[in-house]
Write an enzyme that holds these catalytic residues in place. Structure first.
Site, mmCIF file in Angstrom:
data_model
loop_
_atom_site.group_PDB
_atom_site.id
_atom_site.type_symbol
_atom_site.label_atom_id
_atom_site.label_comp_id
_atom_site.label_asym_id
_atom_site.label_seq_id
_atom_site.Cartn_x
_atom_site.Cartn_y
_atom_site.Cartn_z
ATOM 1 N N ASP A 159 0.876 -1.246 -0.075
ATOM 2 C CA ASP A 159 0.094 0.079 0.090
ATOM 3 C C ASP A 159 0.854 1.393 0.061
ATOM 4 O OD1 ASP A 159 -2.623 -0.984 -0.201
ATOM 5 O OD2 ASP A 159 -2.828 -1.152 2.090
ATOM 6 N N ARG B 247 -2.037 -0.935 -8.233
ATOM 7 C CA ARG B 247 -3.281 -0.318 -7.860
ATOM 8 C C ARG B 247 -3.340 1.067 -7.895
ATOM 9 N NH1 ARG B 247 -4.223 -1.371 -2.151
ATOM 10 N NH2 ARG B 247 -4.484 -3.405 -2.684
ATOM 11 N N LYS C 127 -7.053 7.432 -5.540
ATOM 12 C CA LYS C 127 -7.171 8.839 -5.760
ATOM 13 C C LYS C 127 -6.055 9.432 -4.635
ATOM 14 C CE LYS C 127 -11.572 9.951 -7.287
ATOM 15 N NZ LYS C 127 -13.035 10.754 -7.108
ATOM 16 N N ALA D 172 -5.531 9.262 0.074
ATOM 17 C CA ALA D 172 -6.370 9.522 1.118
ATOM 18 C C ALA D 172 -5.466 9.886 2.414
ATOM 19 C CB ALA D 172 -7.144 8.182 1.631
ATOM 20 N N HIS E 117 -14.536 3.957 -6.030
ATOM 21 C CA HIS E 117 -16.226 3.526 -6.084
ATOM 22 C C HIS E 117 -16.933 4.383 -6.995
ATOM 23 C CE1 HIS E 117 -14.133 2.481 -2.164
ATOM 24 N NE2 HIS E 117 -15.119 1.310 -2.149
ATOM 25 N N ARG F 207 -9.651 7.648 7.717
ATOM 26 C CA ARG F 207 -9.781 7.893 6.136
ATOM 27 C C ARG F 207 -10.920 7.658 5.460
ATOM 28 N NH1 ARG F 207 -4.510 6.176 7.472
ATOM 29 N NH2 ARG F 207 -4.616 4.030 6.709
ATOM 30 N N ARG F 208 -11.454 6.519 5.869
ATOM 31 C CA ARG F 208 -12.745 6.435 5.162
ATOM 32 C C ARG F 208 -13.820 7.465 5.461
ATOM 33 N NH1 ARG F 208 -9.370 3.139 4.497
ATOM 34 N NH2 ARG F 208 -9.165 4.812 2.904
#
Length: 322
Positions: free
Chosen positions: A148, A198, A201, A203, A241, A302-303
């Protein structure tokens, strides 16, 4: 406007304590976090893969402060791989790791001159030593690991570790973030290299000196980078999404002559589940990013920052339970 404020709060111990103690927190956390233990997450993995989707698993936790915590992160992933092997889920479930959990950002010398990590001159070397057995174990059950992306100060180290791991495990993936100015150049290098990439955007709270700040400009950059990846030799993984970006990704793949198994879409556990099922039913490879563990705070915040509706849902839960 709320996003940067929430991202700043993700680094605050005071806010961590407040959010953790709030009466409605668990209800909202459960929407995004698949449990606290391996035994919690395994039934969810079985459900997701049973519906024709795939999964990438993240043992949440970051900003560790000790070498012992980095070893615990390594061991948590090795335990997960062991359970996936027992259940024959290896080919449908990969892993996503944050190198900060593996000691990447620990001060040099990691652990002190006489500490448990004295053999490692810095956090970079410690993280590489910790993640390598995880990548090796994942390969042993027919799956892989994706590194990540974290804040921009960690990326040179992440890409160097990615390059080193791919010498023995070429299927090792990495993540790039569309809002960073550097990313188009990174995408060209990675697409030509044939690696698994991957795109998201981004975060993390990044300064204007290194990252775009306006959503329309970030979206435009995302499309440019998708095109680079689709036109390249690697395997693009579209982490979004956004219905418009998903549609554009499908069109770019078509123009590039890619078959449905030559790229994939990725979405977070708990978000747009119906759309996940729809894409899978159409024959697309659809992977669900599924996080679990006890150190959920940074991931959770972050979500909330990514989508105001998530924050409103959280606020309503607190008011209802309070």
């Amino acid at each position: 406007m709320l996003g940067p404020v929430i991202l700043a709060a993700s680094r605050s111990d005071k806010m961590r304590r407040f959010v953790s103690a709030a009466p409605g927190t668990k209800q909202v956390v459960d929407r995004f976090i698949a449990g606290e233990t391996v035994e919690d997450v395994i039934p969810i993995v079985q459900d997701i893969t049973g519906r024709g989707l795939e999964v990438t698993l993240d043992v949440v936790g970051e900003d560790i402060t000790t070498v012992e915590q980095s070893y615990a992160a390594r061991d948590a992933y090795l335990e997960l791989i062991g359970r996936l092997k027992e259940l024959g889920l290896g080919e449908r479930a990969e892993m996503s790791v944050k190198l900060s959990m593996f000691g990447q950002s620990l001060p040099s010398p990691a652990g002190g001159p006489s500490g448990p990590a004295a053999a490692f001159p810095n956090g970079h070397e410690l993280a590489l030593a910790n993640v390598r057995p995880v990548v090796e174990a994942a390969a042993g059950i027919g799956t892989t690991v994706t590194l990540d992306a974290e804040d921009h100060t960690t990326l040179d180290s992440m890409f160097a570790i990615h390059q080193e791991l791919r010498k023995d495990f070429p299927q090792t993936g990495c993540v790039i973030q569309a809002y960073l100015f550097r990313t188009e150049e990174d995408a060209r290098r990675l697409a030509a290299d044939g690696s698994r990439v991957r795109i998201v955007k981004g975060a993390y709270k990044e300064p204007a000196s290194v990252a775009l700040q306006d959503k329309p400009e970030i979206d435009k950059a995302y499309v440019r980078i998708m095109k680079i990846l689709m036109d390249g030799e690697g395997y693009p993984m579209i982490g979004s999404h956004d219905p418009r970006l998903i549609s554009i990704g499908q069109e770019l793949a078509r123009r590039a002559g890619r078959k449905l198994d030559e790229y994939e879409f990725q979405m977070l556990y708990g978000i747009r589940s119906e759309e996940q099922n729809r894409l899978a039913a159409e024959g697309h490879r659809m992977r669900v990013y599924t996080a679990y563990g006890t150190d959920w705070y940074g991931y959770f915040m972050r979500r909330l920052a990514e989508k105001p509706a998530n924050l409103l849902f959280f606020a309503r839960s607190i008011l209802t339970k309070g």
